[in-house]
Write a protein that holds these residues in place. Structure first.
Motif, PDB file in Angstrom:
ATOM      1  N   ASN A 158      29.855  22.540   8.946  1.00  0.00           N
ATOM      2  CA  ASN A 158      28.992  23.707   9.047  1.00  0.00           C
ATOM      3  C   ASN A 158      29.785  24.959   8.681  1.00  0.00           C
ATOM      4  O   ASN A 158      30.998  25.001   8.864  1.00  0.00           O
ATOM      5  CB  ASN A 158      28.457  23.859  10.474  1.00  0.00           C
ATOM      6  CG  ASN A 158      27.514  22.747  10.860  1.00  0.00           C
ATOM      7  OD1 ASN A 158      26.723  22.282  10.041  1.00  0.00           O
ATOM      8  ND2 ASN A 158      27.578  22.308  12.105  1.00  0.00           N
ATOM      9  N   GLU A 160      30.945  27.562   9.959  1.00  0.00           N
ATOM     10  CA  GLU A 160      31.161  28.104  11.297  1.00  0.00           C
ATOM     11  C   GLU A 160      31.534  29.581  11.283  1.00  0.00           C
ATOM     12  O   GLU A 160      31.112  30.348  12.152  1.00  0.00           O
ATOM     13  CB  GLU A 160      32.264  27.305  12.002  1.00  0.00           C
ATOM     14  CG  GLU A 160      31.973  25.839  12.181  1.00  0.00           C
ATOM     15  CD  GLU A 160      30.908  25.568  13.235  1.00  0.00           C
ATOM     16  OE1 GLU A 160      30.381  26.524  13.822  1.00  0.00           O
ATOM     17  OE2 GLU A 160      30.594  24.388  13.444  1.00  0.00           O
ATOM     18  N   PHE A 287      21.706  24.879  12.338  1.00  0.00           N
ATOM     19  CA  PHE A 287      22.404  24.253  11.223  1.00  0.00           C
ATOM     20  C   PHE A 287      21.502  23.187  10.605  1.00  0.00           C
ATOM     21  O   PHE A 287      20.729  22.538  11.303  1.00  0.00           O
ATOM     22  CB  PHE A 287      23.714  23.620  11.694  1.00  0.00           C
ATOM     23  CG  PHE A 287      24.754  24.619  12.118  1.00  0.00           C
ATOM     24  CD1 PHE A 287      25.364  25.440  11.177  1.00  0.00           C
ATOM     25  CD2 PHE A 287      25.119  24.747  13.443  1.00  0.00           C
ATOM     26  CE1 PHE A 287      26.329  26.366  11.559  1.00  0.00           C
ATOM     27  CE2 PHE A 287      26.085  25.671  13.831  1.00  0.00           C
ATOM     28  CZ  PHE A 287      26.689  26.481  12.890  1.00  0.00           C
ATOM     29  N   ASN A 289      21.190  20.008   9.838  1.00  0.00           N
ATOM     30  CA  ASN A 289      21.802  18.702  10.077  1.00  0.00           C
ATOM     31  C   ASN A 289      21.189  17.597   9.211  1.00  0.00           C
ATOM     32  O   ASN A 289      21.866  16.627   8.871  1.00  0.00           O
ATOM     33  CB  ASN A 289      21.684  18.342  11.562  1.00  0.00           C
ATOM     34  CG  ASN A 289      22.401  19.349  12.439  1.00  0.00           C
ATOM     35  OD1 ASN A 289      23.554  19.661  12.203  1.00  0.00           O
ATOM     36  ND2 ASN A 289      21.721  19.852  13.450  1.00  0.00           N
ATOM     37  N   THR A 292      23.032  17.651   6.087  1.00  0.00           N
ATOM     38  CA  THR A 292      24.370  17.090   6.279  1.00  0.00           C
ATOM     39  C   THR A 292      24.359  15.574   6.090  1.00  0.00           C
ATOM     40  O   THR A 292      25.212  15.013   5.403  1.00  0.00           O
ATOM     41  CB  THR A 292      24.909  17.429   7.680  1.00  0.00           C
ATOM     42  OG1 THR A 292      25.000  18.846   7.837  1.00  0.00           O
ATOM     43  CG2 THR A 292      26.289  16.817   7.898  1.00  0.00           C
ATOM     44  N   LYS A 314      30.377  23.061   2.637  1.00  0.00           N
ATOM     45  CA  LYS A 314      29.889  23.780   3.823  1.00  0.00           C
ATOM     46  C   LYS A 314      28.363  23.814   3.854  1.00  0.00           C
ATOM     47  O   LYS A 314      27.722  24.107   2.850  1.00  0.00           O
ATOM     48  CB  LYS A 314      30.450  25.200   3.861  1.00  0.00           C
ATOM     49  CG  LYS A 314      31.958  25.246   4.103  1.00  0.00           C
ATOM     50  CD  LYS A 314      32.459  26.656   4.318  1.00  0.00           C
ATOM     51  CE  LYS A 314      33.959  26.659   4.629  1.00  0.00           C
ATOM     52  NZ  LYS A 314      34.462  28.032   4.867  1.00  0.00           N
ATOM     53  N   ILE A 315      27.818  23.533   5.038  1.00  0.00           N
ATOM     54  CA  ILE A 315      26.378  23.511   5.242  1.00  0.00           C
ATOM     55  C   ILE A 315      25.902  24.874   5.715  1.00  0.00           C
ATOM     56  O   ILE A 315      26.482  25.467   6.630  1.00  0.00           O
ATOM     57  CB  ILE A 315      25.999  22.427   6.275  1.00  0.00           C
ATOM     58  CG1 ILE A 315      26.444  21.051   5.793  1.00  0.00           C
ATOM     59  CG2 ILE A 315      24.499  22.445   6.561  1.00  0.00           C
ATOM     60  CD1 ILE A 315      25.790  20.577   4.529  1.00  0.00           C
ATOM     61  N   PHE A 317      23.024  27.719   7.264  1.00  0.00           N
ATOM     62  CA  PHE A 317      22.361  27.787   8.561  1.00  0.00           C
ATOM     63  C   PHE A 317      21.269  28.850   8.532  1.00  0.00           C
ATOM     64  O   PHE A 317      21.131  29.606   7.559  1.00  0.00           O
ATOM     65  CB  PHE A 317      23.380  28.148   9.647  1.00  0.00           C
ATOM     66  CG  PHE A 317      24.060  29.466   9.410  1.00  0.00           C
ATOM     67  CD1 PHE A 317      23.513  30.664   9.891  1.00  0.00           C
ATOM     68  CD2 PHE A 317      25.243  29.548   8.685  1.00  0.00           C
ATOM     69  CE1 PHE A 317      24.128  31.882   9.649  1.00  0.00           C
ATOM     70  CE2 PHE A 317      25.868  30.762   8.446  1.00  0.00           C
ATOM     71  CZ  PHE A 317      25.304  31.933   8.933  1.00  0.00           C
TER      72      PHE A 317
END
Length: 330
Positions: A158, A160, A287, A289, A292, A314-315, A317
């Motif tokens: 993620n 972050e 996020f 998911n 992902t 990177k995911i 959000f």
């Protein structure tokens, strides 16, 4: 009822060696006359080969090992369902192993999957140790980490830093000046260090008071922590490292009859569906998911096909502003 013959029994009935039977089941070379003998034994005994046992011994078996820390997490289950679906669409079969947050078991299962001859391994990681790194260095098959960065291999995480900055700025702009941040242990690098630092860096530069307490990912532990903490002092805002921890904080505040957000505001990370159903609804980071899981499946297959992918993906959000935060007067 189908008779469960062993490889040895099939070999004896066919009048050939076990290695020949093994080649037959794994699509190796077997003469036509021998193939007919083996097929006759199989048909007469209504034998069906164990696809799993056959598959994991094959060179190209299309099995992908998937190691998860738990099965009762909203995030993990969402990733897992989408990972499973996408892998199957791509023609691969996931072998899913749960470790119950036991790092030693995690390492052991990395070794076990490697010995089973799976084509690749996906690990939903909560931490990265030297043993993880040592395994990746010696591994002859692709290994993909989800949720943590391991410099020795490919990772999906993620974003972050950006997510933490969004929450930090939002709380800062809401004029909260007495804040409690509930974190997880720093063994979890991305959540326990990166996420926390990104939030606090936005706040601390403005000389705002922030306490930091450590809990685990569980609702119960965070509930106990907040219940005891609030007996000593009362911040205007509690930032929790996960939604699950935020739910624990909400339970503690409700027990203490502290009103949310009138007396104390609450923020989380995760964007679970239930966070919109509770009252007041939880302000949080959602996020993606599902993405992902799909991306992990596609990435491991690309690695198997020798295609290039970024070392770290990177995911993104979404910030969900709801009802659990009160904006104070400046």
């Amino acid at each position: 009822m189908k008779k469960k013959l062993t490889i040895k029994e099939i070999a004896e009935l066919s009048g050939v060696g076990k290695s020949t039977i093994s080649r037959f089941f794994n699509d190796g070379y077997v003469s036509e006359s021998v193939r007919e003998k083996i097929e006759k034994v199989i048909n007469e005994n209504n034998y069906e080969p164990n696809v799993f046992a056959r598959g994991i011994k094959a060179k190209n078996n299309r099995f992908i090992g998937v190691i998860v820390p738990c099965l009762d997490s909203t995030i993990t289950s969402t990733i897992l369902m989408n990972l499973d679906n996408r892998l199957r669409e791509l023609g691969y079969i996931p072998l899913i192993i749960n470790t119950n947050h036991n790092v030693s078991l995690e390492i052991a299962n990395l070794e076990n999957l490697s010995r089973l001859n799976v084509e690749g391994i996906i690990l939903i990681a909560t931490e990265v140790t030297k043993k993880h790194k040592d395994f990746v260095k010696k591994s002859k098959i692709p290994v993909l980490f989800i949720g943590q960065i391991c410099e020795e291999t490919y990772c999906i995480v993620n974003d972050e830093e950006k997510a933490g900055q969004v929450i930090g700025e939002y709380i800062l702009n809401s004029n909260h000046k007495d804040i409690l941040y509930v974190s997880v242990d720093e063994n979890d690098t991305l959540v326990g260090i990166v996420r926390k630092k990104a939030v606090l860096d936005k706040i601390l530069i403005n000389n705002i008071k922030v306490d930091v307490e450590i809990s685990d990912f569980s609702m119960d532990s965070t509930e106990k922590l907040i219940y005891n903490y609030m007996k000593k002092r009362k911040p205007t805002c509690i930032i929790c490292a996960t939604d699950n921890m935020a739910f624990g904080a909400i339970k503690a505040l409700n027990k203490l009859e502290i009103k949310i957000p009138e007396e104390v505001s609450i923020v989380g990370f995760g964007g679970y569906k239930i966070s919109d159903l509770i009252s007041p609804s939880l302000t949080t980071i959602k996020f993606y998911n599902s993405l992902t899981g799909e991306l992990a499946a596609e990435s491991i297959v690309k690695l198997l096909n020798k295609e290039n992918i970024p070392k770290i993906q990177k995911i993104e959000f979404e910030f969900l502003e709801r009802k659990s935060v009160k904006k104070l007067n400046s």
